[in-house]
Design a protein around this motif. Sequence first.
Motif, PDB file in Angstrom:
ATOM      1  N   ARG A  64      64.195 -33.170  80.153  1.00  0.00           N
ATOM      2  CA  ARG A  64      62.857 -33.271  80.737  1.00  0.00           C
ATOM      3  C   ARG A  64      62.714 -32.419  81.994  1.00  0.00           C
ATOM      4  N   GLU A  65      63.841 -31.961  82.519  1.00  0.00           N
ATOM      5  CA  GLU A  65      63.810 -31.000  83.634  1.00  0.00           C
ATOM      6  C   GLU A  65      63.867 -29.563  83.138  1.00  0.00           C
ATOM      7  N   GLY A  66      63.965 -29.379  81.796  1.00  0.00           N
ATOM      8  CA  GLY A  66      63.876 -28.039  81.228  1.00  0.00           C
ATOM      9  C   GLY A  66      65.156 -27.440  80.707  1.00  0.00           C
ATOM     10  N   ALA A  67      66.233 -28.233  80.576  1.00  0.00           N
ATOM     11  CA  ALA A  67      67.519 -27.693  80.137  1.00  0.00           C
ATOM     12  C   ALA A  67      67.764 -27.936  78.655  1.00  0.00           C
ATOM     13  N   ASP A  68      68.512 -27.024  78.014  1.00  0.00           N
ATOM     14  CA  ASP A  68      69.049 -27.236  76.680  1.00  0.00           C
ATOM     15  C   ASP A  68      70.405 -27.917  76.823  1.00  0.00           C
ATOM     16  N   VAL A  69      70.786 -28.721  75.817  1.00  0.00           N
ATOM     17  CA  VAL A  69      71.946 -29.596  75.962  1.00  0.00           C
ATOM     18  C   VAL A  69      72.841 -29.556  74.724  1.00  0.00           C
ATOM     19  N   VAL A  70      74.140 -29.525  74.964  1.00  0.00           N
ATOM     20  CA  VAL A  70      75.125 -29.798  73.928  1.00  0.00           C
ATOM     21  C   VAL A  70      75.726 -31.166  74.221  1.00  0.00           C
ATOM     22  N   VAL A  71      75.692 -32.033  73.218  1.00  0.00           N
ATOM     23  CA  VAL A  71      76.192 -33.400  73.337  1.00  0.00           C
ATOM     24  C   VAL A  71      77.574 -33.480  72.698  1.00  0.00           C
ATOM     25  N   SER A  72      78.583 -33.776  73.509  1.00  0.00           N
ATOM     26  CA  SER A  72      79.935 -34.023  73.014  1.00  0.00           C
ATOM     27  C   SER A  72      80.139 -35.525  72.904  1.00  0.00           C
ATOM     28  N   TYR A  73      80.720 -35.961  71.780  1.00  0.00           N
ATOM     29  CA  TYR A  73      80.958 -37.384  71.587  1.00  0.00           C
ATOM     30  C   TYR A  73      82.097 -37.568  70.589  1.00  0.00           C
ATOM     31  N   LEU A  74      82.609 -38.794  70.493  1.00  0.00           N
ATOM     32  CA  LEU A  74      83.757 -39.060  69.626  1.00  0.00           C
ATOM     33  C   LEU A  74      83.322 -39.169  68.163  1.00  0.00           C
ATOM     34  N   ASN A  75      82.725 -40.303  67.787  1.00  0.00           N
ATOM     35  CA  ASN A  75      82.310 -40.500  66.395  1.00  0.00           C
ATOM     36  C   ASN A  75      81.105 -41.425  66.269  1.00  0.00           C
ATOM     37  N   GLU A  76      80.372 -41.617  67.377  1.00  0.00           N
ATOM     38  CA  GLU A  76      79.222 -42.517  67.384  1.00  0.00           C
ATOM     39  C   GLU A  76      77.985 -41.756  66.911  1.00  0.00           C
ATOM     40  N   HIS A  77      77.953 -41.426  65.613  1.00  0.00           N
ATOM     41  CA  HIS A  77      76.959 -40.494  65.096  1.00  0.00           C
ATOM     42  C   HIS A  77      75.528 -41.010  65.249  1.00  0.00           C
ATOM     43  N   GLU A  78      75.318 -42.297  65.015  1.00  0.00           N
ATOM     44  CA  GLU A  78      73.964 -42.845  65.118  1.00  0.00           C
ATOM     45  C   GLU A  78      73.451 -42.751  66.553  1.00  0.00           C
ATOM     46  N   ASP A  79      74.276 -43.144  67.506  1.00  0.00           N
ATOM     47  CA  ASP A  79      73.878 -43.038  68.907  1.00  0.00           C
ATOM     48  C   ASP A  79      73.632 -41.581  69.296  1.00  0.00           C
ATOM     49  N   ALA A  80      74.497 -40.684  68.842  1.00  0.00           N
ATOM     50  CA  ALA A  80      74.348 -39.272  69.187  1.00  0.00           C
ATOM     51  C   ALA A  80      73.047 -38.692  68.645  1.00  0.00           C
ATOM     52  N   ARG A  81      72.680 -39.086  67.434  1.00  0.00           N
ATOM     53  CA  ARG A  81      71.417 -38.594  66.870  1.00  0.00           C
ATOM     54  C   ARG A  81      70.212 -39.088  67.669  1.00  0.00           C
ATOM     55  N   GLU A  82      70.317 -40.278  68.235  1.00  0.00           N
ATOM     56  CA  GLU A  82      69.227 -40.770  69.076  1.00  0.00           C
ATOM     57  C   GLU A  82      69.130 -39.944  70.357  1.00  0.00           C
ATOM     58  N   THR A  83      70.274 -39.593  70.952  1.00  0.00           N
ATOM     59  CA  THR A  83      70.243 -38.700  72.116  1.00  0.00           C
ATOM     60  C   THR A  83      69.599 -37.369  71.745  1.00  0.00           C
ATOM     61  N   GLN A  84      69.970 -36.838  70.598  1.00  0.00           N
ATOM     62  CA  GLN A  84      69.390 -35.580  70.136  1.00  0.00           C
ATOM     63  C   GLN A  84      67.878 -35.696  69.983  1.00  0.00           C
ATOM     64  N   ARG A  85      67.424 -36.816  69.428  1.00  0.00           N
ATOM     65  CA  ARG A  85      65.985 -37.027  69.252  1.00  0.00           C
ATOM     66  C   ARG A  85      65.269 -37.019  70.604  1.00  0.00           C
ATOM     67  N   LEU A  86      65.857 -37.663  71.591  1.00  0.00           N
ATOM     68  CA  LEU A  86      65.241 -37.737  72.911  1.00  0.00           C
ATOM     69  C   LEU A  86      65.164 -36.354  73.563  1.00  0.00           C
ATOM     70  N   VAL A  87      66.240 -35.588  73.435  1.00  0.00           N
ATOM     71  CA  VAL A  87      66.256 -34.243  74.018  1.00  0.00           C
ATOM     72  C   VAL A  87      65.231 -33.359  73.322  1.00  0.00           C
ATOM     73  N   GLU A  88      65.217 -33.393  72.014  1.00  0.00           N
ATOM     74  CA  GLU A  88      64.293 -32.530  71.267  1.00  0.00           C
ATOM     75  C   GLU A  88      62.851 -32.955  71.457  1.00  0.00           C
ATOM     76  N   SER A  89      62.607 -34.247  71.677  1.00  0.00           N
ATOM     77  CA  SER A  89      61.240 -34.704  71.929  1.00  0.00           C
ATOM     78  C   SER A  89      60.718 -34.184  73.269  1.00  0.00           C
ATOM     79  N   ALA A  90      61.640 -33.765  74.132  1.00  0.00           N
ATOM     80  CA  ALA A  90      61.251 -33.144  75.400  1.00  0.00           C
ATOM     81  C   ALA A  90      61.041 -31.637  75.242  1.00  0.00           C
ATOM     82  N   GLY A  91      61.195 -31.147  74.001  1.00  0.00           N
ATOM     83  CA  GLY A  91      60.964 -29.733  73.733  1.00  0.00           C
ATOM     84  C   GLY A  91      62.153 -28.840  73.998  1.00  0.00           C
ATOM     85  N   ARG A  92      63.352 -29.429  74.091  1.00  0.00           N
ATOM     86  CA  ARG A  92      64.535 -28.630  74.386  1.00  0.00           C
ATOM     87  C   ARG A  92      65.511 -28.674  73.206  1.00  0.00           C
ATOM     88  N   LYS A  93      66.402 -27.701  73.192  1.00  0.00           N
ATOM     89  CA  LYS A  93      67.398 -27.593  72.140  1.00  0.00           C
ATOM     90  C   LYS A  93      68.535 -28.576  72.395  1.00  0.00           C
TER      91      LYS A  93
END
Length: 288
Positions: free
Chosen positions: A67-96
Amino acid sequence: MSKRKEFPKPPFPKQAQSLPGSSKAMNPEPDYGEDSYQGANRLTDKKALITGADSGIGRAVALAFAREGADVVVSYLNEHEDARETQRLVESAGRKCALIPGDIAQAEHCRTLVKKAVETLGHIDILVNNAAHQMTFDALEKIPDEEWDKTLATNLSAMFYITKAAMPHLKEGASIINTASINADVPNPTLLAYATTKGAIQNFTAGLAQLLAEKGIRANTVAPGPVWTPLIPASMEADKVREFGAKYPMKRPAQPCELAPVYVMLASDESSYVSGATVAVTGGKPLL
């Protein structure tokens, strides 16, 4: 004047999870700032790699960065469902947002993580070493050797490997932010391995800031107190989870969204003279 937001206080419902834990299974669910964080273009077009960003502090930071304008790479162990939710939040802010699963306790994965992040983002402006492992033991002799090794590998060695691999891709003005803990200064004896790593992280960051100053790269530490994240019900007894944060001056744990503004501040160019610092977010309890 807007009314100050009220955050949940203990006692919480008794609950337990297996590691690494899930946000959706928590009661109450953590507040990541979905409905509250408003960006101000402080990180426009910056590129960030954040470990442990599937949930907890890392997700709140990823959301705030986006939401401050940055693109993000999310590193995580194996919590795929939680990680996809983070991805959704980032992309909903218009960022990669790219997701890279894997075990940072393995040195080779740390190097692969940085390589893939650079391939995705082009370069790295902000590195947030945030992922952590902890387990509770009430006696030294109960800590398995494997548990000690895993905690140090995940919390400390990974930070070294990732930061070292990222160095060729960090340019002048880059920011490294490492998550320590109040346990670095006020160690909880039942979290002996975890607290040991957090003290080392604080020391590592202080030395790193001096090494990198001439390159124009900053390194700082955030030291949270109790934070309501999936790691808590996944690593503590249900009775302790129920009263988590109650003994702190604010009588509650922080929500992840309350940590994110500090990471934004340290990542932004406005903090150009802030390096080698430890910023405490501890609900009124001072560091020693």
